[in-house]
Design an enzyme around this catalytic site. Structure first.
Site, short mmCIF file in Angstrom:
data_model
loop_
_atom_site.label_atom_id
_atom_site.label_comp_id
_atom_site.label_asym_id
_atom_site.label_seq_id
_atom_site.Cartn_x
_atom_site.Cartn_y
_atom_site.Cartn_z
N CYS A 117 -20.55 31.65 -20.11
CA CYS A 117 -20.08 30.79 -21.36
C CYS A 117 -21.39 29.85 -21.63
O CYS A 117 -21.26 29.04 -22.55
CB CYS A 117 -18.86 30.16 -21.15
SG CYS A 117 -17.67 31.15 -20.87
N HIS A 258 -19.04 24.53 -26.22
CA HIS A 258 -18.58 25.68 -25.91
C HIS A 258 -16.95 25.56 -26.00
O HIS A 258 -16.40 24.60 -25.46
CB HIS A 258 -18.83 26.09 -24.40
CG HIS A 258 -18.04 27.29 -23.92
ND1 HIS A 258 -18.03 28.48 -24.72
CD2 HIS A 258 -17.37 27.60 -23.01
CE1 HIS A 258 -17.37 29.38 -24.11
NE2 HIS A 258 -17.02 28.81 -23.05
N ASN A 288 -11.78 31.98 -26.84
CA ASN A 288 -13.40 31.61 -26.25
C ASN A 288 -13.95 33.20 -26.31
O ASN A 288 -13.59 33.95 -25.56
CB ASN A 288 -12.97 31.37 -24.64
CG ASN A 288 -14.06 31.39 -23.93
OD1 ASN A 288 -15.18 31.58 -24.37
ND2 ASN A 288 -13.96 31.09 -22.46
O1 UT7 Z 1 -15.21 29.38 -20.59
C1 UT7 Z 1 -15.62 29.63 -19.24
C2 UT7 Z 1 -15.04 28.50 -18.36
N1 UT7 Z 1 -13.45 28.57 -18.43
C3 UT7 Z 1 -12.74 27.48 -18.78
O2 UT7 Z 1 -13.41 26.45 -18.82
C4 UT7 Z 1 -11.29 27.53 -18.43
C5 UT7 Z 1 -11.07 26.50 -17.71
N2 UT7 Z 1 -9.44 26.43 -17.54
C6 UT7 Z 1 -8.43 26.10 -18.56
O3 UT7 Z 1 -8.80 26.11 -19.74
C7 UT7 Z 1 -7.11 26.11 -18.00
O4 UT7 Z 1 -6.99 25.71 -16.69
C8 UT7 Z 1 -6.16 27.22 -18.61
C9 UT7 Z 1 -5.89 27.20 -19.81
C10 UT7 Z 1 -6.59 28.77 -18.08
C11 UT7 Z 1 -4.68 27.01 -18.04
O5 UT7 Z 1 -4.21 25.65 -18.39
P1 UT7 Z 1 -3.57 24.57 -17.14
O6 UT7 Z 1 -3.29 23.89 -17.99
O7 UT7 Z 1 -4.69 24.60 -16.21
O8 UT7 Z 1 -2.49 25.50 -16.59
P2 UT7 Z 1 -2.46 26.19 -14.79
O9 UT7 Z 1 -3.28 27.02 -14.63
O10 UT7 Z 1 -2.28 24.68 -14.10
O11 UT7 Z 1 -0.84 26.56 -15.08
C12 UT7 Z 1 0.23 25.82 -15.35
C13 UT7 Z 1 1.38 26.82 -15.24
C14 UT7 Z 1 1.59 27.70 -14.05
O12 UT7 Z 1 2.93 27.67 -13.91
P3 UT7 Z 1 3.59 27.08 -12.70
O13 UT7 Z 1 2.74 27.68 -11.49
O14 UT7 Z 1 3.50 25.61 -12.80
O15 UT7 Z 1 5.14 27.61 -12.81
C15 UT7 Z 1 1.03 28.99 -14.82
O16 UT7 Z 1 1.51 30.17 -14.11
O17 UT7 Z 1 1.31 27.53 -16.71
C16 UT7 Z 1 1.61 28.76 -16.28
N3 UT7 Z 1 0.77 29.74 -17.22
C17 UT7 Z 1 1.21 30.00 -18.33
N4 UT7 Z 1 2.57 29.84 -19.04
C18 UT7 Z 1 2.73 30.22 -20.21
C19 UT7 Z 1 -0.54 29.96 -17.22
N5 UT7 Z 1 -0.56 30.69 -18.00
C20 UT7 Z 1 0.25 30.78 -18.80
C21 UT7 Z 1 0.67 31.35 -20.26
N6 UT7 Z 1 1.83 31.04 -20.68
N7 UT7 Z 1 -0.24 32.15 -20.86
#
Ligand code: UT7
Length: 334
Positions: A117, A258, A288
């Site tokens: 990225c 980004h 992204n």
């Molecule tokens: O571009 C290169 C660099 N990459 C980035 O900068 C990405 C960085 N990370 C992020 O943007 C975020 O971490 C994500 C968007 C990927 C995820 O968001 P988050 O707020 O950090 O969610 P999380 O991973 O902490 O997950 C929270 C909950 C989890 O469920 P539990 O364990 O709390 O029951 C996940 O399983 O959300 C769940 N979850 C979803 N729920 C509905 C994860 N993906 C989804 C989804 N829909 N698509």
């Protein structure tokens, strides 16, 4: 900044291409356990584009052709083509070679650059350095990724995030050192390699039926871990480049971040003291697109008449590697 240099590198042409097919958030509600509400509030994404037929070189070629046409430059004039991508058509030859042939850039050499990225930021710095050397007059820097080719559409953690697209800058020299790239701060930290990577297909885990069975040819991301370092990394380096160049928030026309997550973008703008109207955003439309996010924002804002000569821009990125950085430039196109 090198004090005694003769040339600065300015952006003199722009191009972009996004495929027509749209996948909206509702589509993902049908294929994985997710919701439009979750995706919008956690990421800022509403839809993304998908290339159904073709590869990254096709996206890059369309962006390059758009650039040549709008800048009124003939392909023979291009000296160098740099393609930033993590989804090359093949390991080799480089995607840059395929683009060179497709557009008929008979006098160009070129190469691919892999920095995920942060790829466009690293390629932009590299292209500018070639121009500043005085040796090359027209360098085309393209950010292009067909992320759908490495996305597992059964994995809700990653499939909702990514899209396909390409965008390009033409970089040329100027003797006006008050225009163009002024400074860059770029970093890598390979200790973050297992937080975001594609495990299979390389020399560590060459493609085999086992790597395919284990789904190693898809993006793996520990989202939470990457989120934490991305927020800090992108915000800190953007703030650092402002301080280093004595820039106040009111001096900056736009932050061009980004586009991985609107929450990371907001945190960076907040740290820099920049209001939302001075942040380029297109994540809602494209998700992204890895190497294409930063240049596509610039192309869209320029074409909408929102960028003018003399505007001070900070480009900032964070990605797999880890790789991250920020560049400070003064816009040169009328
Ligand atoms: O571009 C290169 C660099 N990459 C980035 O900068 C990405 C960085 N990370 C992020 O943007 C975020 O971490 C994500 C968007 C990927 C995820 O968001 P988050 O707020 O950090 O969610 P999380 O991973 O902490 O997950 C929270 C909950 C989890 O469920 P539990 O364990 O709390 O029951 C996940 O399983 O959300 C769940 N979850 C979803 N729920 C509905 C994860 N993906 C989804 C989804 N829909 N698509």
């Amino acid at each position: 900044m090198i004090k005694h240099k003769k040339y600065n590198a300015v952006v003199t042409g722009l191009g972009m291409y996004f495929p027509e097919k749209i996948l909206d958030n509702k589509y993902f509600e049908k294929i994985v356990e997710t919701s439009d509400e979750w995706i919008r509030t956690r990421t800022g994404i509403i839809e993304r584009r998908i290339l159904e037929n073709g590869a990254t070189s096709d996206l890059a070629t369309r962006a390059a052709q758009d650039l040549l046409q709008s800048a009124k430059v003939s392909p023979e004039e291009i000296d160098v083509i740099i393609v930033a991508t993590v989804t090359p058509d093949m390991f080799f030859p480089a995607t840059a070679c395929l683009v060179q042939d497709n557009i008929g850039a008979k006098n160009a050499w070129g190469f691919d650059l892999s920095a995920a990225c942060s790829g466009f930021l690293f390629a932009y710095q590299t292209g500018c350095a070639l121009v500043e050397s005085g040796k090359y007059k027209k360098v085309m820097v393209i950010g292009a990724d067909k992320m759908s080719s490495i996305t597992d559409y059964r994995d809700r953690n990653t499939c909702i995030l990514f899209g396909d697209g390409a965008a390009a800058f033409l970089i040329e020299p100027t003797e006006d050192l008050n225009l163009g790239l002024q400074d860059s701060l770029l970093k890598v930290d390979g200790s973050g390699r297992e937080a975001l990577y594609m495990k299979g297909g390389g020399s560590l885990n060459p493609a085999s039926h086992i790597t395919v069975e284990k789904n190693l040819h898809y993006i793996y991301q520990d989202g939470k871990a990457v989120f934490k370092v991305a927020v800090k990394g992108m915000a800190d380096i953007s703030y650092d480049i402002m301080k280093k160049n004595n820039l106040k928030s009111e001096d900056i026309a736009y932050l061009v971040p980004h586009q991985a997550n609107l929450r990371i973008i907001d945190a960076t703008a907040e740290r820099m003291g920049i209001s939302k109207d001075k942040v380029m955003i297109n994540i809602q439309k494209y998700g992204n697109t890895t190497a294409a996010t930063i240049p596509s924002c610039v192309v869209e804002y320029y074409r909408a008449g929102k960028l003018k000569k003399g505007d001070k821009l900070i480009l900032a990125a964070f990605g797999a590697g880890f790789t991250w950085g920020a560049s400070y430039l003064i816009w040169a196109m009328d």
